[in-house]
Design an enzyme around this catalytic site. Structure first.
Site, PDB file in Angstrom:
ATOM      1  CG  ASP A  82    -111.617 -57.370 -57.690  1.00 49.60           C
ATOM      2  OD1 ASP A  82    -111.224 -58.539 -57.785  1.00 49.60           O
ATOM      3  OD2 ASP A  82    -111.666 -56.588 -58.657  1.00 49.60           O
ATOM      4  CE  LYS A 117    -111.438 -58.897 -60.981  1.00 49.22           C
ATOM      5  NZ  LYS A 117    -110.893 -57.545 -61.132  1.00 49.22           N
ATOM      6  CB  CYS A 148    -113.953 -55.078 -60.751  1.00 55.40           C
ATOM      7  SG  CYS A 148    -112.288 -54.366 -60.893  1.00 55.40           S
TER       8      CYS A 148
END
Length: 207
Positions: A18, A113, A146
């Site tokens: 991310d 995701k 995350c």
């Protein structure tokens, strides 16, 4: 750290989570909501070092991106993080792209995701199995969301995990530090980037 080769000599993949404009860039939606990565340039530099070491050591690189095709996919996050309800991390936008300086190459894998864990409703299980990976080195953001969610799920799958402690970042210092401490109890080995780099590519010179 217990010392030695933190990957244990197993087949190891680098998983970068991310590091996208909306999460990290000063013009991203998270920064607009007051959630900022303190040292983005340093974070990118350390992740770049990990990526270079993985490639030098012949180890696969997996880039994980949080993104949604439409508003309906955001789910409960739209309620808990209202600024994501109609914007941010949308597929095909600048905000969903990796920050400048981090570029996948042919042979790398990109996994999309829609929730915090990179394993939830994604192809990551199959990707790692196809690579024969038994250990993952993890870098990216957000440490206490995350990253930690992914690390826990990896542990539950009997994957060995190494977290590069200074190549992950959060928005709140104590949550970041506490998350590293928690992951280091049982879920992962936690080591600084320079140690992990030497493990990923032992032949690289030490600076």
């Amino acid at each position: 750290m217990t010392g030695g080769d933190v990957t244990g000599g197993d087949v190891t993949a680098l998983v970068v989570i991310d590091v996208q404009n909306d999460y990290c860039h000063p013009d991203g939606v998270f920064a607009g909501a007051g959630l900022r990565v303190a040292d983005l340039d340093g974070l990118v530099e350390r992740i770049t070092a990990l990526v270079a070491a993985a490639r030098a050591g012949g180890r696969p690189v997996v880039w994980v991106r949080m993104e949604w095709d439409d508003d309906a996919q955001v789910g409960l996050l739209a309620e808990r993080s209202p600024f994501l309800a109609a914007t941010g991390l949308r597929s095909g936008t600048w905000g969903a792209e990796l920050v400048a300086g981090l570029e996948p190459r042919p042979g790398d894998t990109v996994v999309r995701k829609r929730r915090f864990s990179a394993f939830h409703d994604t192809t990551l299980d199959e990707v790692l199995a196809g690579l024969g990976a038994t250990t993952i080195v993890v870098a990216g953001v957000r440490t206490d969301f995350c990253v930690e969610s992914t690390v826990r799920d990896a542990f539950f799958r009997d994957l060995r995990v190494v977290v590069a402690s200074d190549a992950v970042a959060g928005y709140v210092d104590d949550l970041h530090s506490n998350s590293l401490r928690l992951m280091g109890t049982v879920f992962a080995e936690v080591a600084p980037t320079d140690v992990v780099v030497r493990t990923l590519a032992p032949e690289l010179p030490v600076h």
